[in-house]
Design an enzyme around this catalytic site. Structure first.
Site, PDB file in Angstrom:
ATOM      1  N   TRP A   1      13.146 -43.117 -48.692  1.00  0.00           N
ATOM      2  CA  TRP A   1      13.166 -44.359 -47.784  1.00  0.00           C
ATOM      3  C   TRP A   1      12.138 -45.487 -48.474  1.00  0.00           C
ATOM      4  O   TRP A   1      12.527 -46.476 -48.729  1.00  0.00           O
ATOM      5  CB  TRP A   1      12.875 -44.232 -46.441  1.00  0.00           C
ATOM      6  CG  TRP A   1      13.703 -43.398 -45.975  1.00  0.00           C
ATOM      7  CD1 TRP A   1      13.722 -41.947 -45.310  1.00  0.00           C
ATOM      8  CD2 TRP A   1      15.137 -43.338 -45.693  1.00  0.00           C
ATOM      9  NE1 TRP A   1      14.635 -41.293 -45.037  1.00  0.00           N
ATOM     10  CE2 TRP A   1      15.754 -42.269 -44.978  1.00  0.00           C
ATOM     11  CE3 TRP A   1      15.993 -44.518 -45.783  1.00  0.00           C
ATOM     12  CZ2 TRP A   1      17.039 -41.851 -44.758  1.00  0.00           C
ATOM     13  CZ3 TRP A   1      17.393 -44.226 -45.331  1.00  0.00           C
ATOM     14  CH2 TRP A   1      17.861 -43.254 -44.900  1.00  0.00           C
TER      15      TRP A   1
ATOM     16  N   ASP B   1       7.176 -48.814 -42.477  1.00  0.00           N
ATOM     17  CA  ASP B   1       8.292 -48.204 -42.017  1.00  0.00           C
ATOM     18  C   ASP B   1       7.757 -47.060 -41.031  1.00  0.00           C
ATOM     19  O   ASP B   1       7.331 -45.895 -41.542  1.00  0.00           O
ATOM     20  CB  ASP B   1       9.266 -47.700 -43.233  1.00  0.00           C
ATOM     21  CG  ASP B   1      10.518 -46.932 -42.453  1.00  0.00           C
ATOM     22  OD1 ASP B   1      10.500 -46.877 -41.275  1.00  0.00           O
ATOM     23  OD2 ASP B   1      11.537 -46.794 -43.553  1.00  0.00           O
TER      24      ASP B   1
ATOM     25  N   LYS C   1      15.194 -42.168 -33.779  1.00  0.00           N
ATOM     26  CA  LYS C   1      14.586 -40.938 -33.979  1.00  0.00           C
ATOM     27  C   LYS C   1      13.496 -40.855 -32.793  1.00  0.00           C
ATOM     28  O   LYS C   1      13.764 -39.841 -32.085  1.00  0.00           O
ATOM     29  CB  LYS C   1      13.817 -40.973 -35.297  1.00  0.00           C
ATOM     30  CG  LYS C   1      14.835 -41.027 -36.499  1.00  0.00           C
ATOM     31  CD  LYS C   1      14.108 -41.551 -37.928  1.00  0.00           C
ATOM     32  CE  LYS C   1      15.266 -41.841 -38.801  1.00  0.00           C
ATOM     33  NZ  LYS C   1      16.106 -40.446 -39.429  1.00  0.00           N
TER      34      LYS C   1
END
Lengths: 362, 362
Positions: free
Chosen positions: A104, A173, A197
């Site tokens: 990511w 993030d 999530k």
């Protein structure tokens, strides 16, 4: 667990608290006495105002955010943020630091580079297959921000402490660990997280941004890609993803009122992760893939003695009501994602299964 | 109608078919035998693959799209498309035509201009307060595309026929009338529609784009803003808004299997709209605001003799179980949005109420 539901270890979209799902189900044809489903209610109504305002208030209270921070709901997931961050925060001559801790982070870096922004990768753990979090990083004091990925779902690593950036605001993030532990918010200029999530269904990304960063956006950015558009209109310049925001609101309410806040959530998350890591550490059958001091409390990644055994493990687990244990398609192996909503009982059931499986195959 | 539900005339988010809502509710804790809610299922699973693939297949079948057309699910609503269209389709030296028929067209034009794109407004109905659809427009034969808004929710107008653009592909915002009537698809290079009016909840925008337009995107566009990203990955480069896509799938299934396809849907929509317009035309109490040959079959906008009466009308309607009848905050008056999911029975109930209200106040 209800008889017909499984223990869900999906990496995202992931498990949601059962009481939240039950509340959505129960009121699905008539939300809050409106005579409409939450999916049919106008976003310009009192009903939806109450939902989004409560979600914002709870997010700020849970994270102890002061008035400088805005809580926004943006579409497009964290992936859209990878491009919006440099687009909004970096003008001509500006630079930013990025730490590369896996898939990511790599994508976030790529989206800054596509736009020709002057960013610098100040640390990377690629040398050991992203199995650790770098330490002692020399950040650039003139950077506009320092970007990190607080938890790496694929490699199973997590920043245990956040780095000292000498005052440069961290942009993080936190898609896979937001609301999982208390934060020293002062360090952060921006926190963003896809909901699917730790706090809701797919379809909405929470963006927490500090006032001073809001003002940086160049004038030629399209309206829907400007953070100020969302800040000025309480995330309702256009129709927001109402159902996803509503579910986030319910999950935050559950976190405050049922779990009892962030300290209790963190303790429970630690307990769940320790159960698995402690067992793995004394086992010669299961092998954790992340270095010990970089282990994620959210995504427990591990290998078995062979790929064949891993396949059998995932298949037999599912037969036993334990789903989502296959590792990310890019790395293989096994992974148990144990976000906030995953109950302790699910982790205990997994542990029992792991023990039985080891006895049979070890 | 269930006793505790209202007749919902919201402009968007709007009414959804009751059988669709009931199916979502019933399977909400255990989707398709997965042991998980649809909100908890991985987008990389067979379960979700079946959902998104079925939604695409149905959309193509309903609109009779050939293989040149891709059906994509993008986040950010039609507002995000206002910026993505010129960003992807117009390179240096390219030009496009825009027709301005109201608030949404105006916003689409603004987003092209913010990016400095060379567009031309070839017609506008602003001279008569956007109460009609322009005719006899001289389109530029060298334009890359011609942009129109097929239905104008705020002003209550709709293109009855689509314009002759001499082969220039039409790009149309169909947020408020997609799937409401058969289309001559050949004319269109791209059709886009926020789901929350005719086909689902907020949080997803359907983008139908023809192969030849897909290839136009410049290389420096961020990944999440490129149409090809969505086309190459079946809208799953990153986590899609699963719940919204799922609901769209169920609405399209309802349109095919319960309503019986687009011809029957169009006939029903015509019948619903005629009930209201025919009554208004013989009434001196209610006055339609759109010119007759430009009237929308989706949004019936009307005025009463005074603003006070309009207020009373909206309030008393709600007391009688008829919601969402207030006109858009930018124009006032009244509006009945009667998209695909609005049942004939709701329109009949509204008509009865309008008659009673006129008798009492006329």
């Amino acid at each position: 667990m209800k008889a017909d539901r499984i223990h869900n270890f999906n990496a995202g979209p992931a498990a949601l608290p059962l009481p939240v799902l039950e509340e959505i189900q129960e009121s699905f044809l008539n939300f809050a006495g409106s005579g409409m489903s939450i999916t049919e209610v106008s976003h310009r109504s009192k009903w939806f105002d109450d939902v989004i305002n409560d979600a914002v208030v709870r997010a700020k209270r849970i994270l102890k955010l002061d008035d400088r921070y805005h809580v926004l709901f943006v579409q497009g997931g964290a992936s859209m943020q990878f491009c919006m961050i440099p687009m909004n925060l970096l003008g001509a001559g500006d630079t930013a630091d990025y730490v590369n801790t896996g898939t990511w982070s790599t994508k976030a870096i790529k989206e800054a580079e596509i736009q020709g922004k002057a960013i610098r990768v100040v640390a990377s753990s690629e040398d050991r297959n992203f199995s650790y979090i770098p330490e002692g990083i020399a950040f650039n004091p003139n950077a506009v921000y320092a970007h990190i990925t607080s938890n790496n779902t694929i490699k199973g690593t997590q920043w245990a402490q956040f780095p000292d950036t000498s005052g440069v605001p961290i942009v993080s993030d936190m898609s896979s660990d937001i609301f999982s532990r208390p934060l020293d918010v002062e360090k952060f200029g921006m926190i963003y997280a896809g909901a699917q999530k730790n706090m809701g269904p797919a379809g909405v990304c929470m963006v927490i941004i500090r006032e001073d960063l809001l003002g940086r956006s160049p004038k030629d950015i399209p309206t829907m890609l400007r953070y100020s558009t969302f800040a000025e209109k309480n995330s309702m310049f256009n129709t927001p993803p109402c159902f996803s925001v509503y579910t986030v609101q319910l999950v935050l309410k559950w976190l405050e009122e049922t779990i009892g806040g962030l300290d209790k959530m963190a303790a429970l998350n630690r307990k769940k992760a320790d159960l698995l890591y402690d067992y793995m550490d004394q086992s010669e059958f299961y092998r954790g893939t992340a270095e010990k001091n970089s282990r994620s409390l959210m995504n427990v990644t591990f290998r078995l003695p062979s790929e064949d055994l891993e396949k059998t493990f995932v298949a037999e687990a599912l037969e036993n009501g334990l789903g989502g244990l296959k590792g990310h398609r890019s790395v293989g192996g096994c992974r148990a994602s144990i976000y906030n909503p995953t109950p302790l009982a699910s982790v205990e059931a997994l542990l029992d299964f792991m023990k039985t499986f080891e006895r049979k195959n070890g």
